[in-house]
Enzyme design. Structure first.
Site, PDB file in Angstrom:
ATOM      1  N   GLU A  21       0.848  -1.211   0.000  1.00  0.00           N
ATOM      2  CA  GLU A  21       0.000   0.000   0.000  1.00  0.00           C
ATOM      3  C   GLU A  21       0.874   1.248   0.000  1.00  0.00           C
ATOM      4  O   GLU A  21       2.070   1.202   0.232  1.00  0.00           O
ATOM      5  CB  GLU A  21      -0.874   0.035   1.267  1.00  0.00           C
ATOM      6  CG  GLU A  21      -2.107  -0.865   1.252  1.00  0.00           C
ATOM      7  CD  GLU A  21      -3.328  -0.176   0.664  1.00  0.00           C
ATOM      8  OE1 GLU A  21      -3.176   0.919   0.081  1.00  0.00           O
ATOM      9  OE2 GLU A  21      -4.431  -0.730   0.800  1.00  0.00           O
ATOM     10  N   ASN A 160      -9.987   5.783   2.117  1.00  0.00           N
ATOM     11  CA  ASN A 160      -8.866   5.494   1.230  1.00  0.00           C
ATOM     12  C   ASN A 160      -8.704   6.614   0.206  1.00  0.00           C
ATOM     13  O   ASN A 160      -9.559   7.489   0.069  1.00  0.00           O
ATOM     14  CB  ASN A 160      -9.098   4.165   0.492  1.00  0.00           C
ATOM     15  CG  ASN A 160      -8.304   3.024   1.082  1.00  0.00           C
ATOM     16  OD1 ASN A 160      -7.121   3.159   1.374  1.00  0.00           O
ATOM     17  ND2 ASN A 160      -8.950   1.885   1.288  1.00  0.00           N
ATOM     18  N   ASP A 209      -9.598   2.182  -4.048  1.00  0.00           N
ATOM     19  CA  ASP A 209      -8.541   2.105  -3.042  1.00  0.00           C
ATOM     20  C   ASP A 209      -7.690   3.370  -3.167  1.00  0.00           C
ATOM     21  O   ASP A 209      -8.226   4.453  -3.380  1.00  0.00           O
ATOM     22  CB  ASP A 209      -7.732   0.813  -3.236  1.00  0.00           C
ATOM     23  CG  ASP A 209      -7.109   0.305  -1.935  1.00  0.00           C
ATOM     24  OD1 ASP A 209      -6.684   1.130  -1.100  1.00  0.00           O
ATOM     25  OD2 ASP A 209      -7.019  -0.919  -1.758  1.00  0.00           O
TER      26      ASP A 209
END
Length: 311
Positions: A21, A160, A209
């Site tokens: 991430e 996100n 995301d």
């Protein structure tokens, strides 16, 4: 339609992260940083030498930003640390206040004045690293700077993709639970959020995301479950889709000397053996050359000593 992708999607780093991430470019060092959430690792990659390594932390690592003095701001489950890559020394910056709810930090970025804006959410990762269902939308947006913190009620399930329009007047936040990407009016001076509204919901293209904004103000959004990035216009229209050879892309950032290389992180988290066989590069970091450059990431401003702040 003119292509905005000027090269193939390349597997830059075959790191096979469980939950890669928050890619973060450092133009001063020619480095890419990113995290692997569940093993608690911060990765670093020197582009010129292609050398890859990582630093290990206790528990989850949920976010990553630069600081104004060349260090890294590392979000863990419920606290934020200042980390010196050279000495590996850590200094506490802020901790979530104790509450009856099991909350954690998630995605967050710094504004143009060096304040961190970070989402909170019900913790959805168990002690064994397995997924836990999100039962309540209790996530807020929290502003943290070197001397103060402020919470803005947002009722998000899984915040996100936090990023700003190039002029800094709009903050974008995706909710991976309800599938929406929201836009807030953003006042840098106050600072404050206002006029939240749904920018778009791409229900047939996976889950929103992490994200980054290019210089034309378009949002590049990783689409978990769809193996794709979506380029979304400032008024919420889907501009184009770029396929990525990983089912679960998680985030993106602009990097390279001209900020025209899009780096994309991805995850193996929760994939079956069959899915991994069909998408063996899952968990890797990909690079894509694009025609519109991005923006340098803002750095957290260490205005004064912050030892024990927020405790």
């Amino acid at each position: 339609m003119t292509s905005f992708v000027s090269g193939a999607v390349t597997l830059a780093i075959d790191c096979r992260n469980e939950l890669g991430e928050m890619p973060l470019w450092d133009g001063l060092r020619g480095m890419l940083y990113w995290i692997d959430v569940t093993p608690g690792r911060v990765f670093h990659w020197k582009v010129a030498t292609r050398a890859v390594g990582f630093w290990q932390f206790d528990g989850l690592v949920t976010g990553l930003n630069h600081t104004s003095d060349g260090k890294l701001l590392v979000n863990r489950k419920s606290d934020i640390l200042c980390f010196d890559p050279h000495t590996q020394a850590t200094q506490p910056l802020f901790a979530l206040p104790a509450s009856g709810e099991d909350l954690r930090f998630n995605d967050g970025r710094c504004d143009a004045r060096g304040r961190l804006w970070v989402g909170t959410m019900q913790n959805n990762i168990g002690p064994d690293g397995a997924s836990v269902p999100i039962r309540e939308y209790v996530g807020d947006i929290r502003m943290v700077d070197a001397i103060a913190t402020q919470a803005f009620a947002a009722r998000l399930g899984c915040p996100n993709g936090m990023c700003w329009s190039p002029d800094g007047t709009t903050l974008y936040v995706a909710d991976s639970c309800d599938g929406g990407i929201y836009a807030y009016g953003f006042d840098l001076a106050t600072p404050s959020l206002s006029d939240r509204h749904l920018l778009c919901r791409l229900s047939d293209l996976g889950i929103p995301d992490g994200a980054a904004v290019d210089r034309d103000g378009f949002i590049w959004n990783a689409r978990w479950g769809a193996g794709a990035l979506a380029r979304i216009s400032p008024d919420g229209r889907l501009d184009r889709v770029v396929r990525v050879p990983a089912l679960q892309p998680t985030g993106c950032c602009f990097g390279g000397e001209d900020l025209r290389t899009l780096y994309v992180t991805s995850a193996r988290f929760g994939l079956t053996a069959e899915q991994l066989a069909a998408s063996p590069s899952s968990g890797g970091v990909f690079s894509i050359r694009v025609e519109v450059a991005g923006l340098e990431p803002a750095r957290f401003a260490l205005r004064e000593s912050h030892e024990n702040h927020g405790h």
